[in-house]
Design an enzyme around this catalytic site. Structure first.
Site, PDB file in Angstrom:
ATOM      1  N   TYR A   1      -1.514   0.152  10.284  1.00 49.66           N
ATOM      2  CA  TYR A   1      -1.717  -0.672   9.149  1.00 49.66           C
ATOM      3  C   TYR A   1      -0.693  -0.586   8.104  1.00 49.66           C
ATOM      4  CZ  TYR A   1      -3.417  -1.095   4.461  1.00 49.66           C
ATOM      5  OH  TYR A   1      -3.576  -1.404   3.095  1.00 49.66           O
TER       6      TYR A   1
ATOM      7  N   LYS B   1       2.300  -3.194   6.510  1.00 46.90           N
ATOM      8  CA  LYS B   1       2.597  -3.518   5.171  1.00 46.90           C
ATOM      9  C   LYS B   1       3.951  -3.265   4.919  1.00 46.90           C
ATOM     10  CE  LYS B   1      -1.603  -4.276   3.626  1.00 46.90           C
ATOM     11  NZ  LYS B   1      -1.818  -5.840   3.151  1.00 46.90           N
TER      12      LYS B   1
ATOM     13  N   SER C   1       0.880  -1.200  -0.007  1.00 40.35           N
ATOM     14  CA  SER C   1      -0.141   0.072   0.026  1.00 40.35           C
ATOM     15  C   SER C   1       0.941   1.270   0.012  1.00 40.35           C
ATOM     16  CB  SER C   1      -0.835   0.000   1.478  1.00 40.35           C
ATOM     17  OG  SER C   1      -1.503   1.377   1.542  1.00 40.35           O
TER      18      SER C   1
HETATM   19  C1  WQD Z   1      -9.021  10.188   0.558  1.00 40.14           C
HETATM   20  C2  WQD Z   1      -9.158  11.801   0.514  1.00 40.14           C
HETATM   21  C3  WQD Z   1      -9.794  12.375   2.683  1.00 40.14           C
HETATM   22  C4  WQD Z   1     -13.766  11.085   2.989  1.00 40.14           C
HETATM   23  C5  WQD Z   1      -6.391   5.526   2.706  1.00 40.14           C
HETATM   24  C6  WQD Z   1      -5.350   4.997   3.217  1.00 40.14           C
HETATM   25  C7  WQD Z   1      -4.654   4.067   2.470  1.00 40.14           C
HETATM   26  C8  WQD Z   1      -5.067   3.228   1.314  1.00 40.14           C
HETATM   27  C9  WQD Z   1      -6.477   3.961   0.869  1.00 40.14           C
HETATM   28  C10 WQD Z   1      -5.445   0.940   1.687  1.00 40.14           C
HETATM   29  C11 WQD Z   1      -8.242  12.201   2.057  1.00 40.14           C
HETATM   30  C12 WQD Z   1     -10.556  12.852   1.902  1.00 40.14           C
HETATM   31  C13 WQD Z   1     -12.354  11.315   2.590  1.00 40.14           C
HETATM   32  C14 WQD Z   1     -14.839  12.063   3.004  1.00 40.14           C
HETATM   33  C15 WQD Z   1     -12.934  13.685   2.353  1.00 40.14           C
HETATM   34  N1  WQD Z   1      -5.699   1.892   1.963  1.00 40.14           N
HETATM   35  N2  WQD Z   1     -12.009  12.735   2.242  1.00 40.14           N
HETATM   36  N3  WQD Z   1     -14.184  13.471   2.684  1.00 40.14           N
HETATM   37  O1  WQD Z   1      -6.945   8.361   3.491  1.00 40.14           O
HETATM   38  O2  WQD Z   1      -6.039   8.698   0.973  1.00 40.14           O
HETATM   39  O3  WQD Z   1      -5.952   6.654   2.077  1.00 40.14           O
HETATM   40  O4  WQD Z   1      -7.106   4.433   1.843  1.00 40.14           O
HETATM   41  O5  WQD Z   1      -5.719  -0.070   2.006  1.00 40.14           O
HETATM   42  O6  WQD Z   1      -3.588   3.377   2.833  1.00 40.14           O
HETATM   43  O7  WQD Z   1      -4.787   5.634   4.172  1.00 40.14           O
HETATM   44  O8  WQD Z   1      -8.237   7.385   1.520  1.00 40.14           O
HETATM   45  O9  WQD Z   1     -10.607   7.717   0.534  1.00 40.14           O
HETATM   46  O10 WQD Z   1      -9.967   7.734   3.108  1.00 40.14           O
HETATM   47  O11 WQD Z   1      -9.667   9.615   1.624  1.00 40.14           O
HETATM   48  O12 WQD Z   1     -12.469  14.904   2.397  1.00 40.14           O
HETATM   49  O13 WQD Z   1     -15.744  11.898   3.297  1.00 40.14           O
HETATM   50  O14 WQD Z   1     -10.392  12.241   0.715  1.00 40.14           O
HETATM   51  O15 WQD Z   1      -9.224  13.325   3.730  1.00 40.14           O
HETATM   52  O16 WQD Z   1      -7.785  13.429   1.623  1.00 40.14           O
HETATM   53  P1  WQD Z   1      -6.554   7.948   2.069  1.00 40.14           P
HETATM   54  P2  WQD Z   1      -9.695   8.012   1.712  1.00 40.14           P
END
Ligand code: WQD
Length: 323
Positions: A141, A145, A117
């Site tokens: 997490y 990884k 990841s």
């Molecule tokens: C994306 C962006 C949020 C929801 C995570 C894990 C990573 C991988 C993928 C794997 C961020 C913003 C989100 C909302 C928002 N995991 N957001 N409003 O955090 O980049 O990655 O998932 O298995 O390891 O860390 O993904 O989809 O949670 O967020 O503004 O309602 O969207 O702050 O900037 P992230 P995400």
């Protein structure tokens, strides 16, 4: 040869199963069905219901199906939960991985792909993240990884197993509606949940040092993630020496902001995505975008789908599961 797919009933594993079958490969699945859904699997795919923590079950699956390569997806994947329950994450993700690797080494399995990841990088302070950008995971997490990659590489070297660790950036979309991710843990499903419930989507912070103030990510279609696995599996299968050890980003190399995602989600769904602004979420990096150069060079692979296709297929999947 036959590939054993651990976690093959899950969102990513389920897509990889389909792509491997379409590419003419034989597969068997090991899944404890704790979060996976057997309904993701075509009827002809053998499913061994068992845990990666159960060495006897892993060994039996390898022997019964004449497995000569493993793609290991079975793992816990919620960042927040990993902070609350580090023992659970180290057990499932590290001990589970070690158990599968020990069984693989003992049974003479000579190819191993590991589901890693972008979370291994933590808060990378670079425009494009390459595989040699320093790793500094920010939560258990991501730690599992990164440590998992180390174990995979070391086991590969010690036992002559060709290995690949694939670092996914932000996976989205569905290859078919019934394969969609049913969890609501990432941006796209979280926005779907709010707008279909008549609520405004939330932006977690609009004061980041990015062009529109919201976080920038590299979103990648699940079908592209799956095709990258097929390419990597074939590469490992073609290595008679067992010396191959690949660590590769799977991304598009293109940054998209949360605001840009919301605008596209509004276009695809026809629903209002005017957001409310919430405070920053702790631990969120401003920008995480892959360099996709190494995987292009090593596997001659590049992403085919754009963000609109990710959102449209995710939306079909959402409606399929919420009829
Ligand atoms: C994306 C962006 C949020 C929801 C995570 C894990 C990573 C991988 C993928 C794997 C961020 C913003 C989100 C909302 C928002 N995991 N957001 N409003 O955090 O980049 O990655 O998932 O298995 O390891 O860390 O993904 O989809 O949670 O967020 O503004 O309602 O969207 O702050 O900037 P992230 P995400």
């Amino acid at each position: 040869m036959t590939w054993l797919i651990t976690g093959g009933a899950g969102y990513i594993g389920g897509h990889v199963v389909r792509h491997l079958l379409d590419a003419g490969e034989r597969v068997a699945v090991l899944d404890d069905l704790s979060t996976g859904d057997a309904g993701r699997l075509p009827a002809e795919v053998p499913l061994v219901k068992g845990s990666t923590l159960d060495r006897a079950a892993v060994t039996a699956a390898i022997r019964e199906h004449g497995v000569s390569g493993i793609l290991h997806f079975a793992a816990k994947k919620q960042v927040g939960e990993s902070v609350e329950q580090p023992f659970l994450y180290y057990r499932e993700n590290m001990t589970g991985l070690q158990t599968v690797l020990e069984a693989a080494a003992a049974e003479g399995v000579r190819r191993f792909l590991f589901s890693s990841s972008a979370s291994v990088y933590g808060m990378p302070d670079v425009d494009l993240v390459t595989e040699s950008t320093p790793c500094a995971p920010m939560n258990p997490y991501g730690e599992t990884k990164l440590a998992g990659e180390w174990l995979v590489r070391s086991a590969g070297r010690a036992y002559g197993i060709a290995t690949a660790s694939l670092r996914y950036f932000n996976v989205a979309g569905a290859g078919a509606p019934e394969l969609a991710d049913t969890g609501v843990f990432n941006l796209v499903p979280m926005v779907f949940q709010r707008i279909t419930g008549g609520r405004a989507p939330m932006v977690f912070g609009d004061d980041y040092p990015t062009p529109d103030g919201t976080c920038v990510r590299d979103y990648i279609h699940i079908a592209d993630v799956a095709s990258a696995h097929v390419a990597a599996a074939r590469r490992l299968a073609a290595d008679p020496s067992g010396n191959t050890s690949l660590t590769l980003n799977i991304g598009r190399g293109e940054g998209v902001s949360v605001r840009e995602m919301l605008a596209l989600i509004g276009e695809v769904t026809g629903l209002d995505t005017t957001p409310g602004i919430a405070p920053r979420r702790p631990g969120d990096p401003a920008r995480v975008v892959a360099s996709a150069e190494a995987i292009r060079r090593e596997l001659d692979w590049h992403a085919r789908y754009d963000v609109t296709e990710m959102i449209a297929s995710a939306w079909e999947g959402w409606r399929h599961h919420h009829r």
